[in-house]
Design a protein around this motif. Structure first.
Motif, PDB file in Angstrom:
ATOM      1  N   TYR A   1       0.751   7.931  15.125  1.00 43.59           N
ATOM      2  CA  TYR A   1       1.105   8.044  13.370  1.00 43.59           C
ATOM      3  C   TYR A   1       2.532   8.279  13.016  1.00 43.59           C
ATOM      4  CZ  TYR A   1      -3.936   7.648  12.680  1.00 43.59           C
ATOM      5  OH  TYR A   1      -5.199   7.180  13.001  1.00 43.59           O
ATOM      6  N   ILE A   2       2.832   7.659  11.929  1.00 34.83           N
ATOM      7  CA  ILE A   2       4.389   8.071  11.414  1.00 34.83           C
ATOM      8  C   ILE A   2       4.217   8.202   9.971  1.00 34.83           C
ATOM      9  CG2 ILE A   2       5.613   6.483  13.019  1.00 34.83           C
ATOM     10  CD1 ILE A   2       5.618   4.216  10.655  1.00 34.83           C
ATOM     11  N   ASP A   3       5.179   8.964   9.608  1.00 35.46           N
ATOM     12  CA  ASP A   3       5.148   9.407   7.991  1.00 35.46           C
ATOM     13  C   ASP A   3       6.018   8.263   7.372  1.00 35.46           C
ATOM     14  OD1 ASP A   3       7.689  10.079   8.298  1.00 35.46           O
ATOM     15  OD2 ASP A   3       7.421  12.353   8.163  1.00 35.46           O
ATOM     16  N   LYS A   4       6.225   8.347   5.980  1.00 34.91           N
ATOM     17  CA  LYS A   4       6.777   7.417   5.299  1.00 34.91           C
ATOM     18  C   LYS A   4       8.252   7.443   5.468  1.00 34.91           C
ATOM     19  CE  LYS A   4       3.611   6.460   1.445  1.00 34.91           C
ATOM     20  NZ  LYS A   4       3.448   6.065  -0.006  1.00 34.91           N
ATOM     21  N   SER A   5       8.586   8.195   6.144  1.00 35.50           N
ATOM     22  CA  SER A   5      10.216   8.289   6.833  1.00 35.50           C
ATOM     23  C   SER A   5      10.360   7.746   8.157  1.00 35.50           C
ATOM     24  CB  SER A   5      10.778   9.791   6.667  1.00 35.50           C
ATOM     25  OG  SER A   5      10.286  10.416   7.851  1.00 35.50           O
ATOM     26  N   GLY A   6       9.227   7.200   8.557  1.00 34.17           N
ATOM     27  CA  GLY A   6       9.169   6.711   9.853  1.00 34.17           C
ATOM     28  C   GLY A   6       9.120   7.418  11.097  1.00 34.17           C
TER      29      GLY A   6
ATOM     30  N   VAL B   1       0.797  -1.185   0.004  1.00 33.15           N
ATOM     31  CA  VAL B   1      -0.163   0.042  -0.107  1.00 33.15           C
ATOM     32  C   VAL B   1       0.896   1.296  -0.161  1.00 33.15           C
ATOM     33  CG1 VAL B   1      -2.033   1.185   1.267  1.00 33.15           C
ATOM     34  CG2 VAL B   1      -1.849  -1.355   1.135  1.00 33.15           C
ATOM     35  N   GLU B   2       0.638   2.116  -0.912  1.00 31.27           N
ATOM     36  CA  GLU B   2       1.479   3.325  -1.233  1.00 31.27           C
ATOM     37  C   GLU B   2       3.019   2.805  -1.313  1.00 31.27           C
ATOM     38  OE1 GLU B   2       0.613   6.529   1.502  1.00 31.27           O
ATOM     39  OE2 GLU B   2      -1.632   6.025   1.363  1.00 31.27           O
ATOM     40  N   GLY B   3       3.254   1.678  -1.904  1.00 31.68           N
ATOM     41  CA  GLY B   3       4.588   1.183  -2.139  1.00 31.68           C
ATOM     42  C   GLY B   3       5.180   0.714  -1.092  1.00 31.68           C
ATOM     43  N   LEU B   4       4.596   0.251   0.132  1.00 32.76           N
ATOM     44  CA  LEU B   4       5.232  -0.273   1.207  1.00 32.76           C
ATOM     45  C   LEU B   4       4.350  -1.439   1.746  1.00 32.76           C
ATOM     46  CD1 LEU B   4       6.364   2.777   3.361  1.00 32.76           C
ATOM     47  CD2 LEU B   4       7.720   1.385   1.716  1.00 32.76           C
TER      48      LEU B   4
ATOM     49  N   GLY C   1      -0.445   8.787   3.303  1.00 34.16           N
ATOM     50  CA  GLY C   1       1.171   9.107   3.757  1.00 34.16           C
ATOM     51  C   GLY C   1       1.189   8.857   4.963  1.00 34.16           C
ATOM     52  N   ARG C   2       0.296   8.162   6.018  1.00 36.44           N
ATOM     53  CA  ARG C   2       0.687   7.829   7.217  1.00 36.44           C
ATOM     54  C   ARG C   2       0.276   6.441   7.500  1.00 36.44           C
ATOM     55  NH1 ARG C   2      -3.377  11.477  11.060  1.00 36.44           N
ATOM     56  NH2 ARG C   2      -5.301  10.485  10.481  1.00 36.44           N
ATOM     57  N   ALA C   3       0.612   5.769   8.793  1.00 37.50           N
ATOM     58  CA  ALA C   3       0.487   4.663   9.242  1.00 37.50           C
ATOM     59  C   ALA C   3       0.223   4.783  10.807  1.00 37.50           C
ATOM     60  CB  ALA C   3       1.491   3.744   8.702  1.00 37.50           C
ATOM     61  N   LEU C   4      -0.693   4.228  11.437  1.00 35.63           N
ATOM     62  CA  LEU C   4      -1.087   4.034  12.739  1.00 35.63           C
ATOM     63  C   LEU C   4      -0.039   2.891  13.497  1.00 35.63           C
ATOM     64  CD1 LEU C   4      -2.323   4.987  15.370  1.00 35.63           C
ATOM     65  CD2 LEU C   4      -4.219   3.176  14.793  1.00 35.63           C
TER      66      LEU C   4
ATOM     67  N   TRP D   1       0.011  -0.689  11.196  1.00 35.88           N
ATOM     68  CA  TRP D   1      -0.966  -0.888  10.334  1.00 35.88           C
ATOM     69  C   TRP D   1      -0.509  -0.351   8.623  1.00 35.88           C
ATOM     70  CZ3 TRP D   1      -2.205  -1.178  15.045  1.00 35.88           C
ATOM     71  CH2 TRP D   1      -3.187  -1.854  15.460  1.00 35.88           C
ATOM     72  N   GLN D   2      -0.859  -0.610   7.741  1.00 40.84           N
ATOM     73  CA  GLN D   2      -0.735  -0.214   6.424  1.00 40.84           C
ATOM     74  C   GLN D   2      -0.828   1.361   6.426  1.00 40.84           C
ATOM     75  OE1 GLN D   2      -3.623  -2.557   4.334  1.00 40.84           O
ATOM     76  NE2 GLN D   2      -2.521  -3.981   3.836  1.00 40.84           N
ATOM     77  N   PHE D   3      -0.098   1.874   5.524  1.00 38.27           N
ATOM     78  CA  PHE D   3      -0.189   3.321   5.051  1.00 38.27           C
ATOM     79  C   PHE D   3      -1.478   3.791   4.616  1.00 38.27           C
ATOM     80  CE2 PHE D   3       4.275   3.337   6.264  1.00 38.27           C
ATOM     81  CZ  PHE D   3       4.452   4.519   6.639  1.00 38.27           C
TER      82      PHE D   3
END
Length: 190
Positions: free
Chosen positions: A174-179, A112-115, A148-151, A143-145
């Protein structure tokens, strides 16, 4: 005395050589896979070899499995159960290029969203479709992104709720795609 020492030394050297030269056993396991001809999940009895803790997927798998964007899905349930572990799913590119992914909703996690999520040494992290780690495994669950964010959570614990498992307690954010942490959640929603 010197003769006994030579005999004992020779015997020890022979035993060490024999132990070192003995071949490491190779164990073959079955797997579940998505069959390209039937478009169903099938079982392949000889799917993967395990030697010295390393997996090597066998050619028969690649002849049968459905390939999506250069990857195949493989479920190594017998292998994991023999090790006393929970079921695991893998994405496989070649005999020795694979990524273990989170077993989610009766199958492999999806990109999802490349990850995609993977659990390594008990922690969840995120990988791209080239099996490169993008966010180090550092969360007890994630969780999945989405947008642009994941719980994610740390310190959360699984709690059985009938046939399902809920996660309770711990710190949620929540995190962004850089963690990077981008916002807190007051309590776990699950």
């Amino acid at each position: 005395m010197e003769m006994r020492f030579r005999i004992l030394s020779g015997a020890l050297l022979m035993a060490a050589f024999s132990a070192h030269a003995a071949p490491n056993p190779v164990t073959v396991f079955s797997c579940a896979y998505w069959d390209k001809s039937t478009d169903n999940v099938e079982k392949l009895d000889k799917c993967v070899e395990v030697k010295d803790g390393k997996l090597k997927f066998l050619p028969a798998l690649f002849a049968k499995t459905r390939d999506v964007e250069g990857m195949s899905w493989v479920g190594l349930y017998d292998y994991m159960r023999a090790a006393g572990l929970m079921d695991a799913d893998y994405y496989v590119r070649s005999p020795e290029s694979y990524l273990s992914v989170v077993h989610f909703d009766n199958g492999p996690d999806w990109f999802v969203e490349g990850l995609v999520r993977s659990r390594q040494n008990g922690k969840v992290g995120y990988w791209d479709d080239n099996f490169r780690n993008r966010i180090a495994p550092q969360f007890d669950y994630g969780w999945q992104f989405k947008e642009g964010r994941a719980l994610v959570c740390n310190g959360c614990k699984p709690q059985k709720d009938g046939e399902h498992t809920a996660l309770v307690g711990g710190e949620w954010f929540y995190i962004d795609k850089s963690g990077q942490k981008i916002s807190d959640v007051k309590s776990g929603p699950f």
